[in-house]
Enzyme design. Structure first.
Site, PDB file in Angstrom:
ATOM      1  N   ASP A   1      -5.301  53.255-109.594  1.00 21.63           N
ATOM      2  CA  ASP A   1      -4.789  52.633-110.814  1.00 21.63           C
ATOM      3  C   ASP A   1      -3.654  51.668-110.469  1.00 21.63           C
ATOM      4  O   ASP A   1      -2.791  51.985-109.641  1.00 21.63           O
ATOM      5  CB  ASP A   1      -4.266  53.747-111.733  1.00 21.63           C
ATOM      6  CG  ASP A   1      -3.924  53.241-113.120  1.00 21.63           C
ATOM      7  OD1 ASP A   1      -4.822  52.727-113.790  1.00 21.63           O
ATOM      8  OD2 ASP A   1      -2.754  53.354-113.529  1.00 21.63           O
TER       9      ASP A   1
ATOM     10  N   GLU B   1      -7.685  48.902-108.327  1.00 25.32           N
ATOM     11  CA  GLU B   1      -7.618  48.117-109.564  1.00 25.32           C
ATOM     12  C   GLU B   1      -6.605  47.002-109.321  1.00 25.32           C
ATOM     13  O   GLU B   1      -5.397  47.206-109.435  1.00 25.32           O
ATOM     14  CB  GLU B   1      -7.176  48.983-110.742  1.00 25.32           C
ATOM     15  CG  GLU B   1      -7.272  48.221-112.058  1.00 25.32           C
ATOM     16  CD  GLU B   1      -6.290  48.665-113.140  1.00 25.32           C
ATOM     17  OE1 GLU B   1      -6.495  48.297-114.306  1.00 25.32           O
ATOM     18  OE2 GLU B   1      -5.299  49.349-112.830  1.00 25.32           O
TER      19      GLU B   1
HETATM   20  C1  NOJ Z   1      -5.024  50.790-115.833  1.00 20.84           C
HETATM   21  C2  NOJ Z   1      -5.865  51.766-116.568  1.00 20.84           C
HETATM   22  O1  NOJ Z   1      -7.214  51.410-116.415  1.00 20.84           O
HETATM   23  C3  NOJ Z   1      -5.393  51.722-117.997  1.00 20.84           C
HETATM   24  O2  NOJ Z   1      -6.263  52.398-118.847  1.00 20.84           O
HETATM   25  C4  NOJ Z   1      -3.998  52.252-118.054  1.00 20.84           C
HETATM   26  O3  NOJ Z   1      -3.510  52.136-119.364  1.00 20.84           O
HETATM   27  C5  NOJ Z   1      -3.075  51.488-117.111  1.00 20.84           C
HETATM   28  N1  NOJ Z   1      -3.665  51.238-115.836  1.00 20.84           N
HETATM   29  C6  NOJ Z   1      -1.799  52.246-116.884  1.00 20.84           C
HETATM   30  O4  NOJ Z   1      -2.047  53.378-116.099  1.00 20.84           O
END
Ligand code: NOJ
Length: 541
Positions: free
Chosen positions: A198, A254
């Site tokens: 993440d 990500e």
């Molecule tokens: C990316 C995640 O996919 C999202 O859903 C989340 O709100 C943010 N990161 C914060 O963790």
């Protein structure tokens, strides 16, 4: 040649809260997923990615983790997790779990200790605390709206790039490094095949915490927040841990960034295995835009990925056809077929195989994404792509929960025609198309070169070959001649003669819109032309 499993895997994202609810509390859970593994194996994906199921106050749907080594009772138990992994492996599915290293929950014991500790004390070293007066230490804004700082009664401020319930870790602290290495090992020892990281371009913030340009310009390498050079050291550490386990454990980051060059930095040989290619998801319905992303990616990123939707963005069916749901679905399926023809791996988001649209009319009181509340309702937030899946039946909860239970987000009243069960029995459904496309891709596995060759194509279209496979996509408004081929393998549009077998749901369209053929002119119904908003796979002559 043997390639690592992840390099061309099709990975299915499970947004755990919204996939399948076995316990009857209206929230999806691990036993629910376990019960649907045959569906996923039948769909033909290679792996599942589970969004966070860890103990959490759920201020951000579980991306606020209070304990990195457990399972929230909402989702089950560690024993349920172990059983899920074992069953998934039995079904030939790998399991990727989410890891959230940029921030924890404010309920995490470390943050609780930091709150109890004194300003300047060691407990506050693990997070980003700063002295300040009445104003925050700098101008940083939360990704969820509002300032990225919250002030404590003792006068110190703490940083949270997301909700105040998600304090950012201080990655300059050796304790934070050691903790996450241990967390990785904890899940690797339980048999997970990989991690989705993440906010992978977060973690480090520039020393001195200088002001940043407005957020819309801040997703850049030069930002004081995103993509700091030190973050790569973290992934080098993590890669060593992953490589110390057998069976090709992997990590996918990500990484939101504007350039393929920056993306490529995360997937250097001693760092992550993959990064999400959000440029593909962000591209509008345009052959020029698609071609640019494909060229940039294949020319720059060593192990490419492709993704059209996830739990943070408007579903691509709706993005491609806001005004006309039929067009949106045709384009969605054409984009899918195109992406499945490209070298690399593909990430699917639950429900896209049913052609689900974004749910835009959720009532304000039902909305749970913190973005909605933090923006005083000016931003809808992401609940519209998180509506629980329709599995069966004619009315909510459509088999998502046992009858009588109320799903955590309301489902539309007109989804009876697009349940998985209904589409399962309809060869012209989106689900049937996905199964055919994934089976065809699997059948070609290992036979296709790593690069594509562009062919000349009429305006509005893209034609490329990958060895024996030719893919043709028509984004334009008129039919175009097909490129040279010997056979039609697969089409994203059903033959015109095959009428939809289930009702057309007003406002959303249906799950129909896909078919296949084995030879041109017979089952495609298109003769030698490619209709608008359609992609086909052809055998290269
Ligand atoms: C990316 C995640 O996919 C999202 O859903 C989340 O709100 C943010 N990161 C914060 O963790």
């Amino acid at each position: 040649m043997d390639i690592p499993w992840w390099r061309d895997a099709v990975v299915y994202e499970i947004y755990v809260r919204s996939f399948a609810d076995a316990s009857g509390d209206g929230v999806g859970d691990l036993p629910g997923i376990r019960s649907r593994l045959p569906y996923l194996a039948g769909l033909g994906v290679d792996a599942i990615w589970l969004t966070p199921f860890y103990p959490s106050p759920m201020a951000d749907g579980g991306y606020d983790v209070a304990d990195y080594r457990g399972v929230d009772p909402l989702f089950g138990t560690l024993a349920d997790f172990d059983a899920l992994v074992a069953d998934a492996h039995e079904h030939g599915l790998r399991v990727i779990v989410d890891i959230v290293p940029n921030h924890s929950s404010a309920r995490h014991p470390w943050f609780q200790a930091a709150l109890a500790g004194a300003p300047g004390g060691p407990e506050r070293e693990r997070y980003v605390f700063r002295d300040g007066g009445d104003l925050p230490p700098n101008n940083w804004q939360s990704t969820f709206s509002g300032p990225a700082w919250t002030r404590l009664p003792d006068g110190q401020w703490y940083l949270h790039l997301f909700a105040p319930e998600q304090p950012d870790f201080n990655w300059f602290s050796p304790e934070v490094h050691a903790e996450f290495l241990d967390v990785l090992r904890f899940w690797l020892d339980r048999g997970v095949d990989g991690f989705r990281i993440d906010v992978a371009m977060g973690l480090y913030k520039q020393e001195g915490l200088p002001d940043t340009p407005p957020l819309d310009q801040a997703f850049k390498a030069e930002s004081p927040i995103w993509g700091r050079p030190e973050v790569h050291e973290v992934y080098r550490e993590w890669r060593k841990v992953l490589d110390s386990y057998p069976d090709e454990r992997m990590a996918v980051g990500e990484v939101w960034t504007d350039s393929a060059e920056d993306l490529a930095r995360y997937v250097r040989p001693d760092e992550l295995h993959q990064s999400f290619n959000f440029a593909w998801l962000e591209a509008p319905w345009s052959p020029t835009a698609f071609r640019k992303v494909i060229d940039d990616t294949l020319g720059t990123v060593p192990s490419p990925t492709w993704v059209l939707s996830n739990h943070d963005v408007v579903r691509h069916r709706t993005r491609y056809g806001e005004a006309d749901p039929g067009t949106g679905l045709a384009r969605a399926n054409a984009a899918l077929l195109t992406m499945l023809a490209l070298p690399g791996s593909a990430y699917l988001y639950q429900g896209e195989e049913l052609g689900l649209p974004e749910v835009k009319d959720l009532p304000p009181e039902a909305r749970q994404d913190p973005i909605f509340a933090r923006s005083q309702g000016t931003l809808p937030g992401r609940d519209g792509c998180r509506v629980p899946l329709p599995w069966s039946g004619d009315a909510p909860p459509y088999g998502f929960s046992p009858d009588g239970a109320r799903p955590w987000l309301p489902q539309p009243a007109d989804w009876a025609g697009i349940t998985a069960d209904r589409q399962d029995r309809d060869p012209a459904s989106t689900l049937a198309f996905y199964r055919r496309a994934l089976a065809a891709r699997r059948a070609l596995r290992g036979t296709l070169p790593d690069q594509i060759t562009w062919l000349d194509s009429p305006e509005g279209a893209l034609f490329f070959t990958r060895g024996p496979l030719t893919c043709a996509l028509n984004c334009g408004p008129t039919p175009i001649p097909l490129p040279p081929h010997t056979d039609l393998l697969l089409s994203s549009t059903p033959p015109p003669t095959s009428a939809p077998t289930h009702a057309h749901a007003p406002g959303t369209g249906t799950g129909t819109g896909t078919g296949t053929g084995t030879s041109l002119g017979t089952t495609s119904g298109t003769g030698d032309t490619l209709p608008p908003d359609t992609a086909v796979w052809l055998r290269t002559p």
